[in-house]
Each structure stands twice: as structure tokens, then as C-alpha cells.
Design a protein around this motif. Structure first.
Motif, mmCIF file in Angstrom:
data_model
loop_
_atom_site.group_PDB
_atom_site.id
_atom_site.type_symbol
_atom_site.label_atom_id
_atom_site.label_comp_id
_atom_site.label_asym_id
_atom_site.label_seq_id
_atom_site.Cartn_x
_atom_site.Cartn_y
_atom_site.Cartn_z
ATOM 1 N N THR A 62 0.649 -1.206 -0.024
ATOM 2 C CA THR A 62 -0.098 0.091 0.034
ATOM 3 C C THR A 62 0.864 1.366 0.041
ATOM 4 O O THR A 62 2.009 1.247 0.246
ATOM 5 C CB THR A 62 -0.984 0.105 1.248
ATOM 6 N N PRO A 63 0.317 2.392 -0.540
ATOM 7 C CA PRO A 63 1.067 3.531 -0.268
ATOM 8 C C PRO A 63 1.550 3.873 1.275
ATOM 9 O O PRO A 63 2.703 4.408 1.367
ATOM 10 C CB PRO A 63 0.064 4.761 -0.492
ATOM 11 N N LEU A 64 0.851 3.594 2.429
ATOM 12 C CA LEU A 64 1.248 3.676 3.650
ATOM 13 C C LEU A 64 2.561 2.705 3.739
ATOM 14 O O LEU A 64 3.558 3.105 4.368
ATOM 15 C CB LEU A 64 0.225 3.520 4.612
ATOM 16 N N ASP A 65 2.574 1.618 3.261
ATOM 17 C CA ASP A 65 3.846 0.738 3.477
ATOM 18 C C ASP A 65 4.974 1.273 2.826
ATOM 19 O O ASP A 65 6.001 1.229 3.431
ATOM 20 C CB ASP A 65 3.435 -0.691 2.664
ATOM 21 N N PHE A 66 4.631 1.961 1.562
ATOM 22 C CA PHE A 66 5.635 2.586 0.927
ATOM 23 C C PHE A 66 6.401 3.824 1.841
ATOM 24 O O PHE A 66 7.686 3.812 1.826
ATOM 25 C CB PHE A 66 5.288 3.040 -0.549
ATOM 26 N N GLN A 67 5.484 4.311 2.149
ATOM 27 C CA GLN A 67 5.907 5.506 3.098
ATOM 28 C C GLN A 67 6.661 5.131 4.364
ATOM 29 O O GLN A 67 7.852 5.571 4.751
ATOM 30 C CB GLN A 67 4.731 6.453 3.596
ATOM 31 N N LEU A 68 6.535 4.372 5.109
ATOM 32 C CA LEU A 68 7.000 3.818 6.207
ATOM 33 C C LEU A 68 8.193 2.961 5.866
ATOM 34 O O LEU A 68 9.279 3.129 6.540
ATOM 35 C CB LEU A 68 6.041 3.016 7.042
ATOM 36 N N ARG A 69 8.337 2.178 4.610
ATOM 37 C CA ARG A 69 9.712 1.571 4.126
ATOM 38 C C ARG A 69 10.687 2.515 3.834
ATOM 39 O O ARG A 69 11.765 2.419 3.781
ATOM 40 C CB ARG A 69 9.242 0.422 3.239
ATOM 41 N N PHE A 70 10.150 3.449 2.674
ATOM 42 C CA PHE A 70 11.280 4.402 1.992
ATOM 43 C C PHE A 70 11.258 5.684 2.565
ATOM 44 O O PHE A 70 12.441 6.333 2.560
ATOM 45 C CB PHE A 70 10.942 4.170 0.398
ATOM 46 N N MET A 71 10.109 6.405 2.830
ATOM 47 C CA MET A 71 9.999 7.725 3.102
ATOM 48 C C MET A 71 10.467 8.152 4.570
ATOM 49 O O MET A 71 11.085 8.901 4.867
ATOM 50 C CB MET A 71 8.915 8.545 2.640
ATOM 51 N N LYS A 72 10.087 7.266 5.278
ATOM 52 C CA LYS A 72 10.145 7.900 6.805
ATOM 53 C C LYS A 72 11.670 7.696 7.236
ATOM 54 O O LYS A 72 11.936 8.675 7.881
ATOM 55 C CB LYS A 72 9.461 6.435 7.582
ATOM 56 N N PRO A 73 12.290 6.812 6.661
ATOM 57 C CA PRO A 73 13.743 6.940 7.213
ATOM 58 C C PRO A 73 14.422 8.210 6.538
ATOM 59 O O PRO A 73 15.517 8.837 7.116
ATOM 60 C CB PRO A 73 14.318 5.606 6.483
ATOM 61 N N ILE A 74 14.029 8.473 5.368
ATOM 62 C CA ILE A 74 14.753 9.650 4.631
ATOM 63 C C ILE A 74 14.187 11.038 5.573
ATOM 64 O O ILE A 74 14.986 11.929 5.662
ATOM 65 C CB ILE A 74 14.341 9.809 3.149
ATOM 66 N N VAL A 75 12.846 11.137 5.732
ATOM 67 C CA VAL A 75 12.312 12.243 6.446
ATOM 68 C C VAL A 75 13.188 12.439 7.795
ATOM 69 O O VAL A 75 13.453 13.662 8.185
ATOM 70 C CB VAL A 75 10.959 12.193 6.437
ATOM 71 N N TRP A 76 13.223 11.296 8.548
ATOM 72 C CA TRP A 76 13.903 11.671 9.820
ATOM 73 C C TRP A 76 15.540 11.727 9.748
ATOM 74 O O TRP A 76 15.943 12.498 10.422
ATOM 75 C CB TRP A 76 13.693 10.134 10.608
ATOM 76 N N HIS A 77 16.080 11.387 8.572
ATOM 77 C CA HIS A 77 17.546 11.860 8.542
ATOM 78 C C HIS A 77 17.533 13.410 8.024
ATOM 79 O O HIS A 77 18.333 13.995 8.637
ATOM 80 C CB HIS A 77 17.898 11.178 7.041
ATOM 81 N N ILE A 78 16.467 13.832 7.357
ATOM 82 C CA ILE A 78 16.302 15.259 7.099
ATOM 83 C C ILE A 78 16.205 16.110 8.312
ATOM 84 O O ILE A 78 17.020 16.992 8.619
ATOM 85 C CB ILE A 78 15.126 15.546 6.205
ATOM 86 N N ILE A 79 15.317 15.375 9.488
ATOM 87 C CA ILE A 79 15.295 16.075 10.621
ATOM 88 C C ILE A 79 16.629 16.369 11.382
ATOM 89 O O ILE A 79 16.664 17.106 12.164
ATOM 90 C CB ILE A 79 13.876 15.631 11.144
ATOM 91 N N ARG A 80 17.292 14.953 11.238
ATOM 92 C CA ARG A 80 18.358 15.146 12.133
ATOM 93 C C ARG A 80 19.551 15.939 11.686
ATOM 94 O O ARG A 80 20.021 16.678 12.383
ATOM 95 C CB ARG A 80 18.867 13.774 12.238
ATOM 96 N N LYS A 81 19.615 16.113 10.250
ATOM 97 C CA LYS A 81 20.864 16.747 9.580
ATOM 98 C C LYS A 81 20.615 17.934 9.480
ATOM 99 O O LYS A 81 21.400 19.046 9.510
ATOM 100 C CB LYS A 81 21.015 15.856 8.364
ATOM 101 N N HIS A 82 19.314 18.433 9.334
ATOM 102 C CA HIS A 82 18.942 19.771 8.786
ATOM 103 C C HIS A 82 17.878 20.642 9.645
ATOM 104 O O HIS A 82 17.632 21.670 9.210
ATOM 105 C CB HIS A 82 18.172 19.727 7.080
ATOM 106 N N THR A 83 17.710 20.001 10.664
ATOM 107 C CA THR A 83 16.874 20.791 11.743
ATOM 108 C C THR A 83 17.713 20.682 13.141
ATOM 109 O O THR A 83 18.477 19.790 13.250
ATOM 110 C CB THR A 83 15.466 20.285 11.823
ATOM 111 N N ASP A 84 17.030 21.638 14.263
ATOM 112 C CA ASP A 84 17.615 21.395 15.443
ATOM 113 C C ASP A 84 16.600 20.867 16.430
ATOM 114 O O ASP A 84 16.250 20.886 17.507
ATOM 115 C CB ASP A 84 17.994 22.788 15.941
ATOM 116 N N GLY A 85 15.718 19.803 15.771
ATOM 117 C CA GLY A 85 14.656 19.177 16.284
ATOM 118 C C GLY A 85 13.149 19.620 15.810
ATOM 119 O O GLY A 85 13.194 20.776 15.227
ATOM 120 N N CYS A 86 12.431 18.765 15.688
ATOM 121 C CA CYS A 86 10.911 19.003 15.119
ATOM 122 C C CYS A 86 9.925 18.294 16.146
ATOM 123 O O CYS A 86 10.076 16.980 16.435
ATOM 124 C CB CYS A 86 10.818 18.359 13.804
#
Length: 396
Positions: A62-86
């Protein structure tokens, strides 16, 4: 109960689970997508890249499966690297397990507004993430359109005639109502078309009118009844620093000097890339009470007055929930030529913000660069959230 035929949404909807495998294979076979991937991992041969992706796709249905498998790790990487916390304040949303929401927010980033919300919802144990509307002006390559449809996005058509716009708005509204009530999805939608480049966030009546076109209003002729079905939540997004601030200031000058100026597709891509990978400082998402808790106070107003009052009330909720940072007060004081809010920041805060502004202004490379005007535009972007927060909180 409103009846829907899913086929009527085929031109705009995200992929259905039965379509995900074919969409993924089409993505892997797209030359432009392959070139884009090569830029990230140039040392891996194409066959190895595709093989790893296929391995990662196992179990994705499902699209939700796709988000959790592929997009979730990428977004958390962006939060860790390009913000001071979200951070996420959802204290106004209870119960969350049984409800679905239409999050109506101010608009800070083309890609990340909804992506950050997705991971925050999942982290806080909501049953699903959000479906989002993406303008077709951003879907400039077939692989982008495939990727966003796999990622729970529906298409918002731009550049239409008045007649086409009416039909498109009706279709999109019906789809949003269908997604919330039948698919049991959450929705994210911006309060206006495009970002408020000066950060003076205002809800467009036209967005609310579009949302009211679908649902039970076709029977009851009540905009309030139709909107109540969507369970709208005003959502405030606060960035400490906007990585696209200098691009917005640059566009202000380009439009000032040439009223006919329009951004190119490359400009849109540059904004997307800068927004994703630029430094944001601290980021906060804050939910207001659902509109359903107070919309009946407005339902007896004439239709035009109803939408105007609803927009104003939503704006008040959004402005009240800004998280203000030292830079917001510094910008406001500098524009006002005083130190009225000097107790909200330190000398170090002021020096840091000045260094930041100078660094951003140095990135602007245009003819006849007007430093004073560009600086004023950037200061205004940071001052407006403070102005709106101060005004709405002084009205209590």
C-alpha cells in the motif's frame, strides 16, 4: 450517505494497493529516475541499485507501506541533519485512534510540510498518515508523478480556465470527502494556493469553499454540514529559519523590477531542493481544536459572511499557536526601529541572526541587487509571525 464511484477520481487520486507493484516497476524503468538515483549513489551500478530497491520493496502493498519503508527513514534523516529538532503539540486532538482529520495549515515548505507531519503522526501512534494535494505544476517529469502517487498524493490541477477550475475543484472536494469518510485517511492541505512569501499567513476563502463543495452540502445546502464531515484541524507550522527566505526575497525584487516575471520550472525545483536540504533551526507543529468544536457558532451566517468569518477564525487559531523564536522579535524590533521586545532575545541571539541574514543575502545573485530592499523583505518574513501572534493574543 453520499455515494462515490472510485473511477471518477482516476485522474487525480493516489495509487490503489493493486497498482503499487506496476507503478514501482515503471519507476525503476524510467531513465530520468535512474539518472537521479545515480547522482545519489554514483558508485553503484544500475543493476545493483535496482536490485536493492526491489529487495526493499518486498512486502510493500500500500502507499502507507511505501511511506514507512522508504520515505520515513529519509524524512527522519532530514530532521536530524537539517533541523535542530521537530516537535509536535497535539494536545487538542482527543481521541486520536478513532478520528480522521483534515489538517489545514500555513505553508512553509513545498515538500516537507506534509512529510514532517507524516512522521510526527506515526511517531505519536496515529493509525495513518496524511494524503496530500500536490500542484501538477510541480509534476514536471513522469517519475515525479509516479513517486508522489505512490506516496499518498493526489493531484491539484493548476493554470485552468474558470470553467475547468470549477470542475476540478468539485472533483477534488469530492475526493477529499471520499478519502476522509470512506478510505478513512487523514488529509493535509495548505490554507492558500502557494506559500505566503512574506509569512503573513492568511486562509483563502476559496480553499474553504472548495472543501465545502463535496459531501452532504449537495443535499442539505449547508456549508457547515459539509465542512463538519472533514473534521478540519488548524495546524500551525513554525520554522526558526526558512532556508528559502533569500529565494523569496529575490523573487520579490524580480517581480518589483519586472511585474511580468514568472518563476521557471527550474526555479520551482531549486526551491524544493533548498527547502529540503537547507538549515531550518527548530521546527514545531501545533494543532488547534478541531473546527467542529465551534463551527456551529457561524452556521447561520449568510454564505459569503460564513466563509469570511470561518477564514478569520482559522487564522486566529493558526496565529495563536505560532512558536516564536528570538529572530522573530529581533526582526520586528529592527523594522520598528526600537527595542520593544529586547527582553525576548540576547546580544548573542542578535549577532547570530545578523550573521545568518548576511549569509543568506550573499546567496542572491541577480542584476541590480537592491540590498536594502532585500533585507527589508527578509526581516518582514521573520517579523510577521510575531506581529500576528502579538495581535491575536492581545485580543483575549
Amino acid at each position: 450517505m453520499e455515494e462515490y464511484d472510485i473511477k471518477e477520481f482516476d485522474e487525480i487520486r493516489p495509487y490503489e494497493p493493486s497498482e503499487m507493484k506496476q507503478a514501482f516497476n515503471d519507476l525503476l524503468n524510467d531513465r530520468q529516475f535512474s539518472r537521479m538515483l545515480k547522482g545519489f549513489v554514483p558508485w553503484l551500478p544500475k543493476g545493483v541499485r535496482n536490485g536493492l530497491l526491489k529487495l526493499g520493496f518486498i512486502g510493500v502493498k500500500t502507499p502507507l507501506d511505501f511511506q514507512l519503508r522508504f520515505m520515513k527513514p529519509i524524512v527522519w534523516h532530514i530532521i536530524r541533519k537539517h533541523t535542530d529538532g521537530c516537535t509536535f503539540d497535539d494536545r487538542q486532538l482527543r481521541p486520536k485512534a478513532s478520528e480522521r482529520y483534515t489538517f489545514l495549515s500555513n505553508h512553509r515548505d513545498i515538500v516537507l510540510d506534509s512529510a514532517f507531519l507524516d512522521v510526527l503522526l506515526y511517531k505519536n501512534h496515529y493509525p495513518t498518515t496524511v494524503e496530500i494535494g500536490i500542484g501538477d505544476n510541480l509534476l514536471i517529469y513522469p517519475w515525479i508523478k509516479r513517486l508522489v502517487r505512490m506516496n499518498k498524493a493526489f493531484t491539484v490541477r493548476r493554470g485552468l480556465t474558470a470553467h475547468e477550475m470549477m470542475r476540478s475543484s468539485q472533483l477534488m472536494s469530492r475526493y477529499i470527502h471520499y478519502a476522509v469518510t470512506r478510505k478513512r485517511e487523514n488529509i493535509w492541505i495548505a490554507q492558500r494556493e502557494g506559500r505566503a512569501k512574506d509569512s503573513d499567513d492568511r486562509t483563502q476563502d476559496s480553499v474553504l469553499k472548495m472543501l465545502a463543495m463535496g459531501g452532504p452540502s449537495v443535499v442539505s445546502d449547508s456549508a457547515a454540514d459539509s465542512l463538519r464531515e472533514l473534521n478540519i484541524v488548524p495546524l500551525t507550522i513554525s520554522y526558526e529559519f526558512d532556508p528559502c527566505d533569500y529565494l523569496k526575497a529575490q523573487e520579490f525584487q524580480q517581480k518589483r523590477d519586472n511585474p511580468a516575471f514568472k518563476k521557471s520550472r527550474q526555479d520551482d525545483l531549486d526551491n524544493m531542493k533548498t527547502g529540503i536540504f537547507g538549515y531550518k533551526g527548530r521546527v514545531r507543529y501545533c494543532c488547534a481544536r478541531p473546527v467542529n468544536t465551534w463551527i456551529d457558532e457561524l452556521k447561520d451566517l449568510p454564505r459569503k459572511e460564513f466563509f469570511a468569518a470561518l477564514s478569520q477564525r482559522i487564522d486566529s487559531e493558526l496565529h495563536r499557536n505560532y512558536c516564536l523564536y528570538p529572530c522573530n522579535y529581533i526582526a520586528l524590533d529592527e523594522l520598528n526601529g526600537n527595542q520593544q521586545y529586547a527582553d525576548q532575545y540576547t546580544r548573542e541571539d542578535k549577532e547570530r541572526f545578523e550573521q545568518y541574514l548576511q549569509g543568506q543575502l550573499a546567496k542572491i545573485k541577480i542584476a541590480d541587487k537592491d540590498e536594502a530592499y532585500l533585507r527589508e523583505r527578509m526581516l518582514t518574513m521573520y517579523a510577521n509571525p510575531a506581529r500576528n501572534w502579538i495581535r491575536v493574543n492581545s485580543e483575549k
